[in-house]
Design an enzyme around this catalytic site. Structure first.
Site: not given
Length: 469
Positions: A9, A11, A147, A152
């Site tokens: 994942d 960001e 987030h 996540d």
């Protein structure tokens, strides 16, 4: 689920993988069903993080100020991904950012991908929502780090474990392997099975939530062309926006490329999809009409709208999408060929024109050049822009045949206008006897001029000449 995969994942500073940058990476490597490596790091994006993104992720500019840049974390990430499938929730998003980041370093990332949003849709088709928040609510999953990249990742890991216990590990593995066979690049919310789209000529329509299409395209291999849109979403901003909004796909088969081009042009003008920048409806078409009299002033007049009749094309030059485009083109022509702007109607007044005063007009405005010579030079200058007169005594047909599916289309034309595409004798008879007026279309004109100029051996259609009525 798979023999070896990395659940990842990211960001980021925003949703555009071309312009935005990564601020955090988290990855867990699974081999043979066992976690063998876990790694996460903040990343200095080299640009400011907006307040909205800071509030969403909790990652501030101060937090990444001393973090390594992506060039520093790239080697470790490549090592983690070696020999593994990249798995992520909405994998196109993460994969798109990684492709662009590695590309900036001159590294071509080659990795298979699997989207867990699509996997959720396969495993739980009875549910509508398959975003991470929807999955958490449906299965009672929680996290204190939503987030954030590793938070996540852990939610997706928990969901995979729960799905395996509910449905069985074999079912999870079978669906994952099916998705891995080329569908992972598809938008996760897409409801239409791309495998249903024929690999033949035709027009495809992308739809979002509403009834009007987002985009209309054509191809001689529709399925491949549709897939190319999604494969480009990681590097082309427009394709990314389409992939984010698309929900379903419709398509219309044709017998060949000409039919697809004609149908695409008509549908785009009718439906005005927001992502088609060309082939728009044309209400302001115009052309220059040359006077028969070399002494006339002005020598050219602008013809537009209903006056733009194909039977007058022998006296018309250049079709323009606006009056401004027509005037700009004429000024360039006058300047390039030392033509008089007064005589052309580009400049008012009498006596010497301004262009003659600066040496760019040969003087028809002040009797230094004979009007007949100026007129001849104007005709020569306009020659390449002259519209072609319809070269047939009546209506014609262009027959296209697809030998793979046996489809035959006959496209009927008259005076550069596409009257109809027919498939049987009754439709053909109606097209040939109809007296309904068909508006002139610039795109059809250009397409047909190009097609009819092809040598017979290279053309993909058979010409049929119908007897004049």
């Amino acid at each position: 689920m798979l023999p070896c995969y990395v659940l990842l994942d990211l960001e980021t500073t925003g949703g555009n993988p071309v312009h935005d940058r990564i601020t955090e990476v988290a990855a867990v490597r699974i081999e043979g069903g066992q976690e063998v490596a876990r790694w996460s790091t903040l990343v200095n994006p080299g640009t400011s993080i907006s307040s909205f993104i800071q509030n969403l992720t909790g990652i501030s500019n101060a937090m990444v100020a001393d973090a390594p840049g992506f060039d520093e974390v790239a080697p470790h990430l490549l090592a983690l991904l070696e020999g593994a499938v990249l798995v992520a929730h909405n994998v196109r998003f993460d994969h798109g950012f990684l492709l662009n980041e590695f590309n900036r370093l001159g590294v071509a990332l080659r990795v298979k991908t699997l989207c867990t949003v699509r996997l959720s849709r396969q495993l739980y088709p009875q549910h509508r929502g398959h975003g991470l928040d929807a999955i958490m609510q449906r299965h009672g999953l929680t996290t204190s780090a939503r987030h954030r990249a590793m938070g996540d990742v852990d939610v997706v890991l928990d969901w995979l474990g729960m799905a395996s216990r509910e449905l069985g590990a074999d079912q999870i593995s079978n669906h994952a392997l099916t998705l891995l066979q080329g569908s992972a690049a598809l938008p996760p919310q897409l409801e239409t099975p791309v495998g249903d789209i024929p690999e033949s000529a035709g027009v495809y329509l992308f739809f979002g939530e509403g009834p009007l299409p987002l985009y209309i395209g054509k191809s001689v291999k529709m399925r491949s062309r549709v897939m190319s849109h999604f494969q480009a979403a990681g590097r082309v901003a427009r394709e990314m926006r389409i992939a984010q909004e698309i929900r379903r796909i419709e398509w219309i088969e044709t017998a060949g490329e000409l039919g697809a081009l004609l149908l695409e042009a008509r549908l785009v003008k009718e439906k005005q999809p927001i992502y088609n920048r060309q082939l728009r409806r044309e209400n302001a078409l115009c052309a220059w009409r040359l006077s028969d009299n070399p002494q006339a002033r002005p020598l050219l007049s602008l013809v537009r709208g209903d006056e733009l009749q194909p039977h007058q094309f022998g006296r018309l030059f250049g079709i323009y999408r606006s009056k401004r485009q027509a005037l700009d083109s004429l000024r360039e022509l006058a300047d390039a060929h030392a033509l008089c702007p007064q005589a052309l109607g580009l400049e008012s007044g009498t006596g010497r024109c301004f262009a003659h005063q600066i040496g760019r007009c040969k003087g028809v405005c002040c009797t230094e050049e004979k009007p007949e010579l100026h007129y001849l030079r104007l005709q020569l200058a306009l020659g390449q822009q002259q519209l072609q007169v319809w070269p047939h005594p009546g209506k014609i047909g262009l027959r296209e045949y697809d030998r793979h599916n046996g489809r035959t289309d006959i496209h009927v034309f008259d005076q550069w206008c596409h009257l109809a595409t027919v498939h049987d004798d009754a439709e053909l008879e109606e097209a040939l006897t109809s007296t309904s007026a068909v508006a002139f279309d610039l795109d059809t004109y250009r397409l047909l001029v190009k097609h009819l100029s092809l040598p017979a051996k290279s053309a993909s259609t058979e010409l049929i000449r119908f007897a004049p009525a």
